[in-house]
Design a protein around this motif. Structure first.
Motif, PDB file in Angstrom:
ATOM      1  N   ASN A   3       0.879  -1.141   0.042  1.00  0.00           N
ATOM      2  CA  ASN A   3       0.187   0.035  -0.021  1.00  0.00           C
ATOM      3  C   ASN A   3       0.944   1.373   0.052  1.00  0.00           C
ATOM      4  OD1 ASN A   3      -1.984   2.095   0.465  1.00  0.00           O
ATOM      5  ND2 ASN A   3      -3.040   1.028   1.926  1.00  0.00           N
ATOM      6  N   GLN A   4       0.590   2.280  -0.949  1.00  0.00           N
ATOM      7  CA  GLN A   4       1.516   3.359  -1.285  1.00  0.00           C
ATOM      8  C   GLN A   4       1.303   4.373  -0.112  1.00  0.00           C
ATOM      9  OE1 GLN A   4       0.789   4.542  -5.123  1.00  0.00           O
ATOM     10  NE2 GLN A   4       1.574   2.894  -6.046  1.00  0.00           N
ATOM     11  N   TYR A   5      -0.045   4.252   0.466  1.00  0.00           N
ATOM     12  CA  TYR A   5      -0.282   5.087   1.480  1.00  0.00           C
ATOM     13  C   TYR A   5      -0.242   4.895   2.981  1.00  0.00           C
ATOM     14  CZ  TYR A   5      -2.825   6.948  -2.677  1.00  0.00           C
ATOM     15  OH  TYR A   5      -3.096   7.635  -3.552  1.00  0.00           O
ATOM     16  N   ASN A   6       0.736   3.939   3.176  1.00  0.00           N
ATOM     17  CA  ASN A   6       0.982   3.530   4.730  1.00  0.00           C
ATOM     18  C   ASN A   6       1.403   4.703   5.597  1.00  0.00           C
ATOM     19  OD1 ASN A   6      -0.118   0.939   4.535  1.00  0.00           O
ATOM     20  ND2 ASN A   6       2.013  -0.089   4.079  1.00  0.00           N
ATOM     21  N   LYS A   7       2.314   5.463   4.821  1.00  0.00           N
ATOM     22  CA  LYS A   7       2.936   6.532   5.431  1.00  0.00           C
ATOM     23  C   LYS A   7       1.782   7.854   5.864  1.00  0.00           C
ATOM     24  CE  LYS A   7       7.763   6.131   3.848  1.00  0.00           C
ATOM     25  NZ  LYS A   7       8.545   6.779   3.190  1.00  0.00           N
ATOM     26  N   THR A   8       1.074   7.768   5.140  1.00  0.00           N
ATOM     27  CA  THR A   8      -0.068   8.592   5.391  1.00  0.00           C
ATOM     28  C   THR A   8      -0.986   8.214   6.419  1.00  0.00           C
ATOM     29  OG1 THR A   8       0.010   9.383   2.929  1.00  0.00           O
ATOM     30  CG2 THR A   8      -2.111   9.942   4.366  1.00  0.00           C
ATOM     31  N   ILE A   9      -1.226   7.070   6.410  1.00  0.00           N
ATOM     32  CA  ILE A   9      -2.155   6.381   7.407  1.00  0.00           C
ATOM     33  C   ILE A   9      -1.290   6.340   8.989  1.00  0.00           C
ATOM     34  CG2 ILE A   9      -3.074   4.167   8.186  1.00  0.00           C
ATOM     35  CD1 ILE A   9      -4.103   3.603   5.168  1.00  0.00           C
ATOM     36  N   THR A  10      -0.245   6.086   8.688  1.00  0.00           N
ATOM     37  CA  THR A  10       0.458   6.088  10.198  1.00  0.00           C
ATOM     38  C   THR A  10       0.622   7.625  10.536  1.00  0.00           C
ATOM     39  OG1 THR A  10       2.004   4.242   9.184  1.00  0.00           O
ATOM     40  CG2 THR A  10       2.844   5.472  11.062  1.00  0.00           C
ATOM     41  N   ALA A  11       0.833   8.376   9.791  1.00  0.00           N
ATOM     42  CA  ALA A  11       0.979   9.914  10.471  1.00  0.00           C
ATOM     43  C   ALA A  11      -0.534  10.341  10.853  1.00  0.00           C
ATOM     44  CB  ALA A  11       1.140  10.821   9.005  1.00  0.00           C
ATOM     45  N   CYS A  12      -1.663   9.729  10.203  1.00  0.00           N
ATOM     46  CA  CYS A  12      -3.021   9.856  10.724  1.00  0.00           C
ATOM     47  C   CYS A  12      -3.105   9.391  12.190  1.00  0.00           C
ATOM     48  CB  CYS A  12      -3.978   9.507   9.942  1.00  0.00           C
ATOM     49  SG  CYS A  12      -4.173  10.529   8.471  1.00  0.00           S
ATOM     50  N   PHE A  13      -2.458   8.138  12.320  1.00  0.00           N
ATOM     51  CA  PHE A  13      -2.237   7.429  13.652  1.00  0.00           C
ATOM     52  C   PHE A  13      -1.603   8.227  14.630  1.00  0.00           C
ATOM     53  CE2 PHE A  13      -2.720   2.691  12.055  1.00  0.00           C
ATOM     54  CZ  PHE A  13      -3.960   3.129  11.695  1.00  0.00           C
ATOM     55  N   VAL A  14      -0.536   8.881  14.280  1.00  0.00           N
ATOM     56  CA  VAL A  14       0.270   9.659  15.247  1.00  0.00           C
ATOM     57  C   VAL A  14      -0.529  11.055  15.405  1.00  0.00           C
ATOM     58  CG1 VAL A  14       2.321  11.021  15.253  1.00  0.00           C
ATOM     59  CG2 VAL A  14       2.434   8.870  14.327  1.00  0.00           C
ATOM     60  N   GLY A  15      -1.230  11.498  14.562  1.00  0.00           N
ATOM     61  CA  GLY A  15      -2.208  12.551  14.888  1.00  0.00           C
ATOM     62  C   GLY A  15      -3.210  12.284  15.906  1.00  0.00           C
TER      63      GLY A  15
END
Length: 166
Positions: A3-15
């Motif tokens: 998934n190319q969006y894993n970093k974005t999703i991880t950043a949202c978790f951190v959010g």
């Protein structure tokens, strides 16, 4: 396929962890504020009301500018504001002649960031393509709880090690 969006999703978790810090760290300092700065309980209770009021106001106002400046810029702004607010919480009460306005200004800064995170994080995860969107959304919302638990555990450990009784 990765998934190319894993970093974005991880950043949202951190959010959401950051959101938990914003809402739960300062209440752990209320007794410290009361003793160190001699702030009355009536002003201390105002901090919670002010925090959530600013977050709600930010929720309303963000509708106007998030689409104009973009989600990425808004997320970066949200994190910068929360970090700035928490950092100013360590500086402003010490440098201002009266500590309470410094605390209030700091709360206002990080509350704007927290309000932005509240508005942005869920829609960003929802918009990311994933194999199991329900799992991602459930995990996302659990990260607020993990953040809250982390804030309490880490701050309690810090207070214990530092020998802070209040």
């Amino acid at each position: 396929m990765r998934n190319q969006y894993n970093k974005t999703i991880t950043a949202c978790f951190v959010g959401y962890v950051v959101q938990a810090v914003v809402n739960n760290f300062v209440p752990l300092l209320f007794l410290h504020f009361q003793i160190t700065y001699e702030i009355p309980l009536s002003q201390i209770t105002l901090l919670v009301t002010f925090n959530f009021g600013i977050q709600l106001l930010t929720d309303l106002v963000s509708v106007v500018f998030v689409d104009k400046i973009g989600y990425r810029a808004s997320m970066i702004l949200a994190h910068a504001l929360t970090a700035s607010g928490l950092l100013s919480l360590t500086i402003l009460p010490e440098v201002l002649p009266v500590p309470f306005p410094g605390i209030l200004i700091s709360v206002m800064i990080y509350a704007v960031g927290g309000g932005l995170l509240e508005v942005l994080v869920s829609p960003v995860v929802e918009a990311c393509p994933s194999d199991n969107k329900e799992k991602a959304m459930s995990m996302l919302h659990s990260f607020y709880c993990w953040g809250q638990a982390g804030v309490v555990l880490i701050s309690t450990l810090f207070f214990f090690v530092a020998g802070i009784d209040n």
